[in-house]
Motif scaffolding. Structure first.
Motif, PDB file in Angstrom:
ATOM      1  N   UNK A   1     -54.934   7.547  38.542  1.00  0.00           N
ATOM      2  CA  UNK A   1     -56.226   6.953  37.920  1.00  0.00           C
ATOM      3  C   UNK A   1     -57.450   7.834  37.895  1.00  0.00           C
ATOM      4  N   UNK A   2     -57.055   9.086  37.572  1.00  0.00           N
ATOM      5  CA  UNK A   2     -58.417   9.955  37.651  1.00  0.00           C
ATOM      6  C   UNK A   2     -58.997   9.736  36.026  1.00  0.00           C
ATOM      7  N   UNK A   3     -58.243   9.399  35.176  1.00  0.00           N
ATOM      8  CA  UNK A   3     -58.405   8.635  34.061  1.00  0.00           C
ATOM      9  C   UNK A   3     -57.616   7.304  34.196  1.00  0.00           C
ATOM     10  N   UNK A   4     -58.477   6.192  33.182  1.00  0.00           N
ATOM     11  CA  UNK A   4     -57.789   4.913  33.019  1.00  0.00           C
ATOM     12  C   UNK A   4     -56.515   4.914  32.903  1.00  0.00           C
ATOM     13  N   UNK A   5     -55.721   4.268  33.772  1.00  0.00           N
ATOM     14  CA  UNK A   5     -53.942   4.255  33.335  1.00  0.00           C
ATOM     15  C   UNK A   5     -53.180   5.558  33.669  1.00  0.00           C
ATOM     16  N   UNK A   6     -53.777   6.779  33.960  1.00  0.00           N
ATOM     17  CA  UNK A   6     -53.209   7.920  34.289  1.00  0.00           C
ATOM     18  C   UNK A   6     -52.392   7.907  35.493  1.00  0.00           C
ATOM     19  N   UNK A   7     -51.337   8.866  35.689  1.00  0.00           N
ATOM     20  CA  UNK A   7     -50.656   8.938  36.919  1.00  0.00           C
ATOM     21  C   UNK A   7     -50.668  10.492  37.343  1.00  0.00           C
ATOM     22  N   UNK A   8     -50.462  10.787  38.465  1.00  0.00           N
ATOM     23  CA  UNK A   8     -50.501  12.284  38.743  1.00  0.00           C
ATOM     24  C   UNK A   8     -49.106  12.725  38.281  1.00  0.00           C
ATOM     25  N   UNK A   9     -49.265  14.215  37.850  1.00  0.00           N
ATOM     26  CA  UNK A   9     -48.267  14.892  37.283  1.00  0.00           C
ATOM     27  C   UNK A   9     -48.754  16.136  36.699  1.00  0.00           C
ATOM     28  N   UNK A  10     -47.920  16.404  35.519  1.00  0.00           N
ATOM     29  CA  UNK A  10     -48.128  17.597  34.752  1.00  0.00           C
ATOM     30  C   UNK A  10     -48.021  17.538  33.340  1.00  0.00           C
TER      31      UNK A  10
ATOM     32  N   UNK B   1     -44.992  14.424  32.571  1.00  0.00           N
ATOM     33  CA  UNK B   1     -44.065  13.968  33.248  1.00  0.00           C
ATOM     34  C   UNK B   1     -44.883  13.638  34.701  1.00  0.00           C
ATOM     35  N   UNK B   2     -44.865  12.342  34.893  1.00  0.00           N
ATOM     36  CA  UNK B   2     -45.583  11.615  36.339  1.00  0.00           C
ATOM     37  C   UNK B   2     -44.655  11.863  37.349  1.00  0.00           C
ATOM     38  N   UNK B   3     -45.664  12.499  38.425  1.00  0.00           N
ATOM     39  CA  UNK B   3     -44.545  12.735  39.843  1.00  0.00           C
ATOM     40  C   UNK B   3     -45.451  13.704  40.628  1.00  0.00           C
ATOM     41  N   UNK B   4     -44.911  14.007  41.875  1.00  0.00           N
ATOM     42  CA  UNK B   4     -45.444  15.286  42.501  1.00  0.00           C
ATOM     43  C   UNK B   4     -45.342  16.262  41.702  1.00  0.00           C
ATOM     44  N   UNK B   5     -46.650  17.198  41.397  1.00  0.00           N
ATOM     45  CA  UNK B   5     -46.761  18.245  40.513  1.00  0.00           C
ATOM     46  C   UNK B   5     -45.341  19.330  41.048  1.00  0.00           C
ATOM     47  N   UNK B   6     -45.236  19.701  42.309  1.00  0.00           N
ATOM     48  CA  UNK B   6     -44.268  20.552  42.808  1.00  0.00           C
ATOM     49  C   UNK B   6     -42.711  20.212  42.268  1.00  0.00           C
TER      50      UNK B   6
END
Length: 374
Positions: A66-75, A91-96
């Motif tokens: 949610x850094x941006x509306x509707x976004x998820x962490x990822x790359x 792709x959403x998820x842990x960056x590593x």
């Protein structure tokens, strides 16, 4: 050549990688719209970070939701092909964890785009070959810019001398094997250096081959024809400069017509003589001529005359070949003269019989083929 990852292709990549890693994956256009996703509800929605990646051309990593509306962490990484951005994969998820899967999607996209490009190039070359062949066949040397570009592509010089080769596949050949046969024909023509050939629907291959190449590989043609006896018919035209290729084309057509009515597998126009004339006679005229000359003769009489003329009107050779006494041969010739009023021994009348027999053979062959088609 502009290439893009289609919606169907992108969805296939998404589904394949999602099955492996279970992370949510999006393919995003350079306008920021999601057009393929492991989450169907997101297809057609705007992706803010994807748009930023498209604008900057750089990978963007997101550490939290949610850094941006509707976004998820990822790359989110851009996919380039020939230095041009074609899509963004997120792709959403842990960056590593997800980075390696994002690069896998990028790599798969590269491979598929390269394959698509090769297919497009091959198709483009095939289209150019077909255009050259059809243009030369219908009107000879053309002067439009596209035609001249095609000549340049295949290194065809108007002053160079070429042979026109036509290979026709027997339509009665086993349809199960016909695709394999067509591959064999393509492989054979491709093995001849500097040949330009194309498939002409429904059952022909036509090739332009430099005369020098043709002469050095002539035995290959006869060998290929003999290996495919009763399956193909191979007609070889006369050699002509490309600027006068229409003559070579016509001669190849005549050679093909000549062998359609024989048991031969190939014909070289330069070796044809009477066949050129006979194949040009209409079926009606052939039938009327043979009926007039041969109507009073039996099949045995006609076969006897065929052998007699095949042996250059030699009584002794005819007798030996038919296991007859020489006097019996003379008696049969006399009987034929009595039946028809024409002397098969005299030069002019023998010519009439010979022509009638050859035309009768063409009629018989044509009728047989027509019955098989029906």
């Amino acid at each position: 050549m502009f290439l893009s990852i289609s919606k169907t292709l992108a969805q296939q990549i998404v589904d394949t990688i999602h099955d492996v890693c279970q992370y949510h994956i999006n393919f995003i256009t350079t306008d920021g719209m999601i057009y393929a996703s492991s989450d169907p509800s997101r297809i057609g929605t705007f992706h803010e970070i994807g748009k930023q990646v498209a604008s900057t051309g750089k990978t963007i990593e997101v550490d939290s939701d949610n850094i941006y509306p509707g976004t998820h962490k990822g790359i989110n990484i851009p996919i380039y092909y020939h230095r041009e951005m074609v899509a963004i994969v997120g792709i959403s998820g842990d960056i590593r964890e997800v980075t390696r899967f994002a690069h896998l999607a990028e790599r798969i996209s590269h491979i598929l785009l390269h394959e698509k490009e090769l297919v497009a190039i091959h198709r483009s070359l095939d289209e150019k070959k077909l255009y050259v062949i059809q243009s030369l066949q219908s009107q000879g040397l053309d002067k439009n810019l596209y035609f001249l570009d095609c000549l340049h592509t295949f290194h065809l010089n108007p002053s160079d001398i070429f042979q026109v080769v036509t290979i026709e596949v027997n339509t009665r050949y086993n349809l199960v094997n016909i695709s394999l046969l067509e591959q064999d024909i393509q492989k054979f023509l491709a093995s001849l250096n500097e040949s330009v050939f194309s498939y002409i629907y429904p059952n022909k291959f036509i090739a332009l081959i430099r005369n020098q190449t043709f002469q050095s590989h002539f035995e290959k043609f006869t060998q290929f024809a003999n290996e495919n006896q009763n399956i193909i018919q191979l007609a070889l035209g006369m050699a002509r400069p490309l600027e006068n290729i229409k003559e070579a084309w016509d001669s190849s057509t005549i050679a093909l017509d000549a062998i359609r009515n024989t048991k031969q597998t190939y014909a070289l126009f330069d070796e044809l003589s009477l066949e050129i004339l006979l194949t040009g006679i209409s079926s009606t005229h052939r039938l009327e001529f043979t009926k007039k000359l041969l109507k009073d003769l039996t099949k045995d009489d006609i076969q006897f005359l065929h052998t007699y003329y095949d042996e250059d009107m030699s009584l002794q050779n005819t007798a030996s070949r038919l296991y007859l006494h020489k006097n019996t041969v003379q008696q049969r010739l006399n009987r034929i003269q009595d039946k028809t009023g024409l002397n098969p021994r005299k030069f002019k009348e023998a010519n009439l019989f010979y022509l009638a027999i050859e035309l009768n053979r063409i009629n018989t062959s044509t009728n047989k083929k027509n019955k098989e088609k029906s």
